[in-house]
Enzyme design. Structure first.
Site, short mmCIF file in Angstrom:
data_model
loop_
_atom_site.label_atom_id
_atom_site.label_comp_id
_atom_site.label_asym_id
_atom_site.label_seq_id
_atom_site.Cartn_x
_atom_site.Cartn_y
_atom_site.Cartn_z
CE LYS A 1 -9.70 12.73 3.12
NZ LYS A 1 -8.98 11.75 2.34
N GLY B 1 -1.64 6.55 -0.70
CA GLY B 1 -1.04 5.98 -1.92
C GLY B 1 0.01 4.92 -1.68
CG ASN C 1 -8.39 7.51 -5.25
OD1 ASN C 1 -9.38 7.29 -5.94
ND2 ASN C 1 -7.32 8.11 -5.72
CB THR C 2 -3.91 4.61 -4.28
OG1 THR C 2 -3.88 6.02 -4.03
CG2 THR C 2 -2.77 4.25 -5.20
CB ALA D 1 -4.88 7.23 3.47
N GLY D 2 -4.06 4.31 2.55
CA GLY D 2 -3.07 3.26 2.76
C GLY D 2 -3.54 1.85 2.44
C1 LIG Z 1 -9.17 10.09 -2.11
C2 LIG Z 1 -8.62 10.67 -0.91
O1 LIG Z 1 -9.26 11.37 -0.20
C3 LIG Z 1 -7.21 10.34 -0.56
O2 LIG Z 1 -6.55 11.49 -0.14
C4 LIG Z 1 -7.31 9.30 0.49
O3 LIG Z 1 -6.73 9.64 1.66
C5 LIG Z 1 -7.12 7.93 0.00
O4 LIG Z 1 -5.86 7.39 0.17
P1 LIG Z 1 -5.40 6.11 -0.69
O5 LIG Z 1 -5.22 6.64 -2.08
O6 LIG Z 1 -4.12 5.63 -0.06
O7 LIG Z 1 -6.50 5.11 -0.61
#
Ligand SMILES: CC(=O)[C@@H](O)[C@H](O)COP(=O)(O)O
Length: 260
Positions: free
Chosen positions: A102, A163, A211-212, A189-190
């Protein structure tokens, strides 16, 4: 009956789950493992610069992940130049991690938005070196097209800043990206909660990376399960085909044609 062999295919590799998850921000490695399990994800992304991948005599987050069960996706989080990101991918490959990466090249620390100029530069080099490149990019169809032309195996437009938990800020751009490229589109993300993941999938994207939203939830394991269900529900709804939105009512039990 809907086709149940609806696999995600990236560079010829098949995956049953369309949810990819990160490994950061958990209270403990045990919690991370349980959340990954509940998410049903098969692809797990790991920040190469934030984990110990070279000295296996010392404890590493990698010790907790069953690499027979999961596909590790090394990522270049924390890289702000193409050179840095390229070096990080080479390091991951030399350490025996996957050459599916990635690619993340960030523009600044406040927004964590991608620096697309550096991203394109890095993608070109890495594709030439035989990496399977999955680039995190802005939700810009032109950049996504360029990444596809370079040879990236998928494109990963952001739903919102990393995040932020803001969800899918520009569903229209995501739809245009889907019309523009043929490679898989993974929203990255987001995502803040399950409905965000379902909305992304209902747009027709091929997968979601997060992730977040999971690691930062009050109960990460329950949220991981919710995300698992939401991604599957969103995909199923997309394939089932939603009804068109109409301004006015249509009776649910039509009376035309009824006898008597
Ligand atoms: C885990 C990872 O690769 C992060 O850089 C990703 O972009 C996830 O973003 P969030 O934490 O907003 O879900």
């Amino acid at each position: 009956m809907t086709n149940t062999t609806d696999k995600l295919v990236i560079a010829g590799r098949e995956f049953t789950s369309r949810l990819m998850v990160g490994t950061g921000k958990y209270a403990s490695n045990e919690q991370m493992v349980a959340a990954i399990e509940a998410s049903g994800a098969e692809i797990i992304t790991v920040a190469v610069r934030r984990v110990n991948i070279t000295d296996r005599s010392k404890e590493s987050l990698l010790d907790f992940i069953d690499t027979k069960k999961y596909t590790l996706l090394p990522n270049t989080a924390g890289c702000y130049t193409a050179d840095d990101a390229i070096r990080t991918c080479r390091l991951a490959r030399e350490a025996g991690m996957s050459d599916m990466v990635k690619l993340e090249v960030l523009g600044d620390e406040k927004t964590l938005f991608p620096d697309n100029e550096e991203l394109l530069k890095a993608a070109k080099v890495l594709v030439k070196e035989g990496f399977t490149v999955l680039p995190y990019t802005s939700d810009d169809p032109i950049v996504c097209k360029k990444l596809e032309e370079i040879g990236c195996a998928a494109v990963m437009p952001l739903g919102a800043p990393i995040g932020s938990g803001l969800g899918i800020r520009n569903p229209y751009n995501i739809r245009i990206i889907l019309d523009t490229v043929k490679v898989p589109v993974i929203v990255d993300a987001g995502v803040g909660t399950a409905s965000d993941a379902a909305i992304a999938m209902e747009l027709g994207v091929d997968g979601v990376l997060m992730n977040t939203g999971i690691a930062g939830a009050n109960d990460p394991i329950a949220m991981a399960e919710a995300m698992n269900l939401a991604v599957r529900a969103g995909r199923l709804a997309y394939r089932a085909g939603r009804i068109p939105k109409k301004l006015y009512a249509t009776a649910s039990s039509p009376i035309e044609g009824m006898v008597g």
